[in-house]
Design a protein around this motif. Structure first.
Motif, PDB file in Angstrom:
ATOM      1  N   THR A 120       0.880  -1.179   0.000  1.00 47.90           N
ATOM      2  CA  THR A 120       0.000   0.000   0.000  1.00 47.90           C
ATOM      3  C   THR A 120       0.918   1.230   0.000  1.00 47.90           C
ATOM      4  O   THR A 120       2.146   1.104  -0.085  1.00 47.90           O
ATOM      5  N   TYR A 121       0.319   2.402   0.190  1.00 44.96           N
ATOM      6  CA  TYR A 121       1.103   3.640   0.122  1.00 44.96           C
ATOM      7  C   TYR A 121       1.267   4.295   1.501  1.00 44.96           C
ATOM      8  O   TYR A 121       1.447   5.509   1.590  1.00 44.96           O
ATOM      9  N   ALA A 122       1.188   3.476   2.576  1.00 44.12           N
ATOM     10  CA  ALA A 122       1.222   4.032   3.933  1.00 44.12           C
ATOM     11  C   ALA A 122       2.566   4.687   4.265  1.00 44.12           C
ATOM     12  O   ALA A 122       2.619   5.675   4.985  1.00 44.12           O
ATOM     13  N   GLY A 123       3.663   4.144   3.777  1.00 39.38           N
ATOM     14  CA  GLY A 123       4.982   4.758   4.009  1.00 39.38           C
ATOM     15  C   GLY A 123       5.667   4.330   5.294  1.00 39.38           C
ATOM     16  O   GLY A 123       6.803   4.729   5.566  1.00 39.38           O
ATOM     17  N   SER A 124       5.021   3.491   6.083  1.00 38.49           N
ATOM     18  CA  SER A 124       5.582   3.089   7.379  1.00 38.49           C
ATOM     19  C   SER A 124       6.943   2.402   7.245  1.00 38.49           C
ATOM     20  O   SER A 124       7.787   2.467   8.151  1.00 38.49           O
ATOM     21  N   GLU A 125       7.169   1.754   6.102  1.00 39.50           N
ATOM     22  CA  GLU A 125       8.392   0.952   5.907  1.00 39.50           C
ATOM     23  C   GLU A 125       9.684   1.772   5.913  1.00 39.50           C
ATOM     24  O   GLU A 125      10.762   1.207   6.015  1.00 39.50           O
ATOM     25  N   GLY A 153     -10.444   2.676  -4.836  1.00 39.19           N
ATOM     26  CA  GLY A 153     -10.872   3.464  -3.670  1.00 39.19           C
ATOM     27  C   GLY A 153      -9.825   3.432  -2.566  1.00 39.19           C
ATOM     28  O   GLY A 153      -9.441   4.476  -2.012  1.00 39.19           O
ATOM     29  N   LEU A 154      -9.323   2.245  -2.266  1.00 36.46           N
ATOM     30  CA  LEU A 154      -8.324   2.083  -1.201  1.00 36.46           C
ATOM     31  C   LEU A 154      -7.006   2.751  -1.618  1.00 36.46           C
ATOM     32  O   LEU A 154      -6.322   3.382  -0.806  1.00 36.46           O
ATOM     33  N   SER A 155      -6.667   2.621  -2.903  1.00 38.55           N
ATOM     34  CA  SER A 155      -5.447   3.258  -3.420  1.00 38.55           C
ATOM     35  C   SER A 155      -5.537   4.774  -3.268  1.00 38.55           C
ATOM     36  O   SER A 155      -4.553   5.440  -2.935  1.00 38.55           O
ATOM     37  N   THR A 156      -6.722   5.311  -3.523  1.00 37.81           N
ATOM     38  CA  THR A 156      -6.892   6.766  -3.472  1.00 37.81           C
ATOM     39  C   THR A 156      -6.718   7.286  -2.057  1.00 37.81           C
ATOM     40  O   THR A 156      -5.947   8.226  -1.822  1.00 37.81           O
ATOM     41  N   VAL A 157      -7.395   6.665  -1.101  1.00 33.01           N
ATOM     42  CA  VAL A 157      -7.241   7.171   0.274  1.00 33.01           C
ATOM     43  C   VAL A 157      -5.834   6.892   0.803  1.00 33.01           C
ATOM     44  O   VAL A 157      -5.259   7.720   1.521  1.00 33.01           O
TER      45      VAL A 157
END
Ligand code: NAD
Length: 364
Positions: free
Chosen positions: A123-128, A167-171
């Motif tokens: 996903t695009y969370a960036g936590s990594e 939808g999930l990608s957008t948020v």
């Protein structure tokens, strides 16, 4: 951006990044080997378990066990179960394949064991790319920062995000956008982080626009997914050094108080915080942000771009109770960074949260 008159501290974080379509299938085994690791605990959700297994297949019997009990926001019992499993199987590396919740579970294990993490985000969370960990206990989210949880290797493979629904990608992309925008005023801001954040904004805007108009497969999707994952990497890297500002403090409080969905809350709140802070931003900051959005002003740029996306527009739509506005404002006011560009009074927070709750035009 001119740095005349600016003082800043910037501490680069270590970590190896491998980026490319097909990189997860092609590079994973060599990256694990590069760490000298022989016993991997593979961490994923149940849903991503088949994908994780497929990616880890070249490791053969170097995958000594699997943990698939990942849950959102890393509940303490989940962290404890994963820690137990890591210890019992004698893991010497944690291989996480999944979104922010999966990376977060690996971080919870690393926090107490010191084991290195190889992260393959989906996903695009960036936590990594951040040293920030989070755990939830009895509904309360606790966060901390510790270098030991920072993944040693991150493999970004856009192909793995093809399956993430639009939808999930957008948020999720807007969650990354929030890291980028807030990097311009968060406590650890610096010209270096702003460079990455500005580049990240451009990549996320391009990627989300393409995705909104893309066919369900084929070249446009591949390009959109690469832009988005690159933007996510930059956003996480900027956020890792700047830390949380007013926007993240608000979202964190709302998530904890009302159990609102993480990425969607970021998507709704960001324009209201930008509208609040923008009048107090220094001219070079406004210029950089506006340029990143290719717009006359940062807020006009963000709103113009968000208008083309299907995203939730109000906190009410996310299920926050109206009575929670005052309650949330009382929590946030104790956490606002002292150097927010504009001073924040309780009445400002109530007004900001009411506007976000109602979903009124952020520009008016
Ligand atoms: P998530 O990891 O919970 O994933 C959301 C959903 O997407 C899950 O159902 C998952 O199974 C599914 N999914 C993941 N990848 C997929 C794919 N490629 N295709 C189809 N479905 C897929 O959510 P998230 O938004 O990635 O992460 C949110 C969490 O990360 C929150 O707990 C947040 O606090 C944390 N976070 C932490 C940091 C940090 O620096 N520590 C930064 C950002 C977010």
């Amino acid at each position: 951006m001119t740095v005349s008159g600016t003082t800043f501290v910037y501490e680069a974080l270590p970590g190896r990044v491998v980026f490319g379509t097909g990189a997860a299938r092609g590079a994973l085994a060599a990256e694990i080997e590069g760490l000298g690791a022989r016993r991997a605990l593979l961490i994923s959700t149940e849903t991503e378990a088949a994908l994780a297994d497929e990616l880890a297949a070249p490791l053969g019997d170097r995958v000594v066990d699997r943990f698939t009990g990942v849950r959102p926001h890393v509940p303490v019992p989940v962290a404890e179960a994963a820690r137990r499993q890591a210890s019992e199987c004698g893991a010497d590396v944690l291989l996480s394949v999944g979104g922010g919740s999966t990376t977060g579970t690996a971080k919870a294990v690393a926090l107490t064991s010191g084991l290195p993490i190889v992260a393959v985000p989906t996903t695009y969370a960036g936590s990594e790319v951040t040293p920030v960990w989070g755990l939830t206990e009895n509904g309360e989210k606790v966060n901390g920062t510790d270098r030991v949880v920072l993944p040693r290797v991150v493999i970004y493979d856009p192909e793995l995000t093809y399956s993430l629904p639009v939808g999930l990608s957008t948020v999720s992309g807007l969650n990354a956008m929030a890291h980028c925008v807030e990097a311009f005023w968060a406590p650890g801001r610096s010209p270096i982080a702003s460079l990455m954040a500005a580049e990240g904004i451009g990549a996320l805007v391009r990627g989300l626009r393409m995705l909104a108009g893309a066919a369900s497969d084929g070249a446009p999707l591949a390009v959109a997914r690469s832009e988005l994952l690159y933007g996510a990497y930059l956003s996480g890297t900027a956020f890792a050094t700047t830390g949380s500002g007013l926007h993240h403090k608000i979202c964190h409080a709302l998530g904890g108080l009302f159990n609102l969905p993480h990425a969607e809350t970021h998507a709704v709140v960001l324009p209201y915080v930008l509208a609040f802070n923008e009048p107090a931003l220094a001219a070079p900051v406004v210029e950089s942000l506006a340029r990143a959005f290719e717009s006359a002003s940062p807020l006009a740029g963000l709103l113009g771009f968000e208008r083309g996306l299907e995203v939730p527009r109000s906190l009410a739509a996310l299920g926050m109770p109206e009575a929670g506005i005052e309650q949330a404002a009382a929590v946030v006011v104790t956490r606002v960074p002292a150097d927010n560009p504009r001073s924040v009074e309780p009445k400002d927070l109530v007004a900001l949260l009411r506007r976000a709750w109602e979903g009124v035009d952020p520009a008016v």
